[in-house]
Design a protein around this motif. Structure first.
Motif: not given
Lengths: 259, 253, 215
Positions: B95, B99, B103, B165, C114-116, C118-123, C134
């Motif tokens: 990104f 992002n 934590h 990944l 929102k980026g958090q 989206e990062a989770c979604e992509v990962l 998260v």
């Protein structure tokens, strides 16, 4: 000796009557009051004595055709002053004590009574205070009932499982109605009016913390006492009594004759 | 040549705003493609559609042999959630705003997805993660937290996280736009290294000279269309379309 | 009554005060999260209803809610009033505090970029992983100051249990004050609350410090 005294007295009265002239058979009735005991007797805004007791007494005198008079007793000496004929009665929001009966004073029937009672549900099977042992009892914070359970009636309170202090009568009664407590320890008039308006409750009256006010007369004045009592009863019957009582809302619920 | 991604004729609107007006892109294995264009041209939306962050209104998206989305009877049909999750392991995305997970330590940022998503062995993942960080020049930052790193370092962690990944294709959404100018170099160098390793990449960027140097192919987008596509030397050196010329002229000024 | 007896008597109620405090925390913290998620539901009806309930709970005094929970069922349906007042007290407190916590959580959750997500979604994280691994840890850190505020208020609010005659520390203090015509029990209560809150402050401060390894 006594007869002689009476004779002198009658003579004196006759003399005074003659002196007064016009009025016939106007007997003087002197009421012994505590001038600092509102709302029973106190000095009114116009500087003359008034109060519930004073007003009733005035009405009685009017009915009997007595001349109304007031004597301010010294509270600690009131019975001595009564014996010394300073007044004809002590009628001043006075609690009737056993000691007075033992000393032979003529005492009227109590006209004011402040007793604590237990209000319970009719179907609770509670018939006396003994049945309340081990049960939960509600009392309103700061009332005489609350105070008594912490002092004079501590022994009774100790038989209860729990004393629950509420901050309003309504909450006390709600606790009772909802079954969270088994009885409410409360002033008689409060309990009576609640039981009257709500079905299914009954009062257990064992004269807890009873405080009864009456009128004290000299031992010999049994007739006078009966006369006054009769006049009061008439005032009650014709509604004058209630009319006067309405001016004193703080005590009206405790007036025995109005129950 | 093995095809990794094939996008055909996708359309996307946000309300009245028609952002993609029929875009087709095909990416082969080992290719590095740069997408350039002014803001609002639709290049970021294209990337978001390719990475499934947005759903296209029509058109098809195919990874390897799997159709992620296609139009059937005038309706856009996506794979089920379960099947989509499998496809997600084919690609990675870096990104503009990194992002990273604030934590988590740097190492945990890199290791967490392989362990909790791919259910791989922790010891193996850790070894690979440390190797990746070493490649990013961050081996001594493994225990640091993202807030302790510079923007350039954070973006390198983000690249390592995506690579952990083992994706077949890596997307970059303006990877240096949020960085101070003096920090862009370190990130671009990493991407260049990846290109040399034949990593398949699609990069949305404003770094023209970088795009020219690193890509096999450049796509210029404008107004929701692909205006020009081709060899970087051709697109940059001798653009055929007037709009491309104008865009590049504005850029050089 | 000596000061010592007074303190001793009031300490008896302190256990009940603590019970209200800890049980409210125990139930309101997770319940608040459920309410917050309902409030943020994409289904408009669910979110609107939740929003209304929250506004009622925050817009009416806790004292009324205590009365409603304790005596409401009796007046409305003739249910019996609970002898153990701890039950209605905890229900009222937990619901009331959950409403406040829910709004704090919502603020915290909405402040996460929102980026958090989206990062989770992509990962490839699942929704649950995204939330628990998260989002939630970051929310917890962000809302700590507001939660501390509420917890401090809760310590003082425990005295409200008096409304339904639950014999906690302040109720007993009030009774002593009444029978002894003394102001002393209120001073004792004040000291109790202050010390209680000093401990709360210390614990929450320690917790916030623990979360301070990143920003």
């Amino acid at each position: 000796m006594k007869k002689f005294l009476t004779l002198i007295l009658v003579a004196a009265m006759t003399l005074s009557l003659v002196a007064c002239g016009s009025k016939k058979e106007s007997k003087k009735f002197t009421m012994g009051i505590d001038p600092e005991y509102p709302p029973f007797s106190y000095m009114g805004d116009d500087g003359s004595y008034t109060g519930f007791d004073v007003e009733i007494c005035k009405a009685v005198c009017e009915k009997l055709g007595y001349e109304f008079n007031v004597f301010e007793v010294n509270w600690d000496e009131k019975l001595v002053q009564l014996d010394a004929n300073e007044c004809d009665c002590v009628w001043a929001g006075m609690t009737i004590l056993d000691s007075m009966k033992e000393a032979g004073y003529t005492l009227s029937a109590p006209y004011y009574s402040n007793t604590q009672v237990l209000l319970v549900k009719e179907d609770s099977g509670i018939a006396s205070s003994a049945d309340v042992a081990g049960k939960d009892v509600a009392v309103m914070l700061g009332t005489s009932g609350d105070e008594l359970l912490n002092t004079d009636l501590k022994d009774l309170a100790d038989t209860f499982n729990n004393v629950i202090t509420c901050d309003s009568f309504l909450k006390c009664f709600t606790e009772l109605g909802g079954g969270a407590v088994d009885a409410v320890f409360v002033d008689y008039p409060v309990a009576a009016s609640y039981a009257k308006e709500n079905a299914g409750y009954k009062i257990i009256d064992e004269n807890y913390g009873a405080e009864e006010y009456g009128i004290a007369f000299r031992a010999a004045d049994k007739e006078l006492c009966a006369e006054i009592e009769k006049a009061v009863a008439e005032l009650v019957a014709d509604g004058t009594y209630a009319k006067i009582a309405e001016k004193y809302p703080d005590i009206i619920d405790n007036l025995v004759f109005l129950r | 040549m093995e095809n990794v991604l094939e996008i055909k004729d996708i359309q996307k609107s946000f309300g009245d705003n028609h952002v993609l007006k029929g875009i087709s892109v095909s990416v082969n294995k080992g290719e590095v493609i740069s997408i350039i264009g002014s803001s609002g041209s639709g290049k970021s939306t294209l990337l978001r559609c390719a990475t499934l962050l947005e759903k296209a209104d029509s058109g098809s998206i195919k990874y390897h042999d799997t159709y992620v989305a296609k139009t059937e009877n005038d309706k856009e049909v996506y794979l089920s959630k379960k099947e989509l999750n499998k496809v997600k392991s084919y690609f990675g995305l870096v990104f503009q705003q990194f992002n990273l997970f604030p934590h988590y330590s740097v190492l945990k940022n890199v290791m967490d997805a392989p362990i909790s998503v791919q259910k791989r062995d922790k010891a193996v993942v850790e070894e690979e993660a440390r190797e990746l960080l070493k490649k990013m020049g961050l081996e001594d930052k493994a225990d640091a937290y993202p807030c302790e790193l510079s923007g350039g370092q954070q973006q390198r962690v983000a690249i390592a996280r995506a690579l952990a990944l083992k994706p077949d294709i890596l997307f970059f959404d303006e990877p240096t736009s949020a960085l101070d100018p003096e920090l862009t170099g370190e990130v671009l160098k990493i991407i260049r290294n990846l290109a040399e390793e034949k990593m398949t990449m699609v990069i949305v960027t404003h770094e023209m000279s970088f795009a020219r140097a690193v890509s096999n192919r450049v796509i210029f987008m404008d107004g929701g269309y692909i205006v020009e596509e081709g060899d970087p030397e051709e697109v940059f050196g001798n653009p055929k379309q007037e709009r491309t010329k104008q865009f590049l002229r504005n850029y050089q000024q | 009554m000596s000061l010592f007896t007074m303190i001793l008597k009031m300490s008896e109620g302190l256990g009940r005060t603590c019970a209200i405090f800890f049980l409210t925390i125990l139930f309101a913290l997770p319940l608040g999260m459920v309410v917050a998620l309902l409030r943020m539901s994409k289904r408009k009806v669910v979110s609107a209803v939740t929003r209304f309930i929250i506004s009622v709970l925050r817009g009416t005094p806790l004292m009324l809610q205590l009365l409603a929970v304790t005596y409401g069922p009796y007046y409305l349906f003739g249910f019996s009033v609970s002898r153990n007042k701890l039950v209605p007290v905890i229900i009222a407190f937990a619901i009331n505090y959950a409403a406040y916590f829910a709004e704090i959580y919502r603020g915290g959750i909405e402040s996460i970029s929102k980026g958090q997500y989206e990062a989770c979604e992509v990962l490839g994280y699942t929704k649950a992983q995204t939330f628990f691994k998260v989002i939630l840890p970051q929310v917890v850190k962000r809302i700590m100051p507001s939660v501390t505020n509420e917890v401090v208020t809760l310590v003082k609010d425990t005295s409200m249990a008096f409304t339904v005659s639950y014999q906690e520390m302040f109720t007993i203090g009030k009774q002593i004050a009444n029978s002894q015509t003394s102001f002393m029990p209120f001073i004792v209560a004040g000291v109790f609350y202050f010390v209680f809150n000093a401990i709360v402050d210390f614990v929450m401060g320690w917790f916030e410090k623990k979360l301070n390894y990143y920003h």
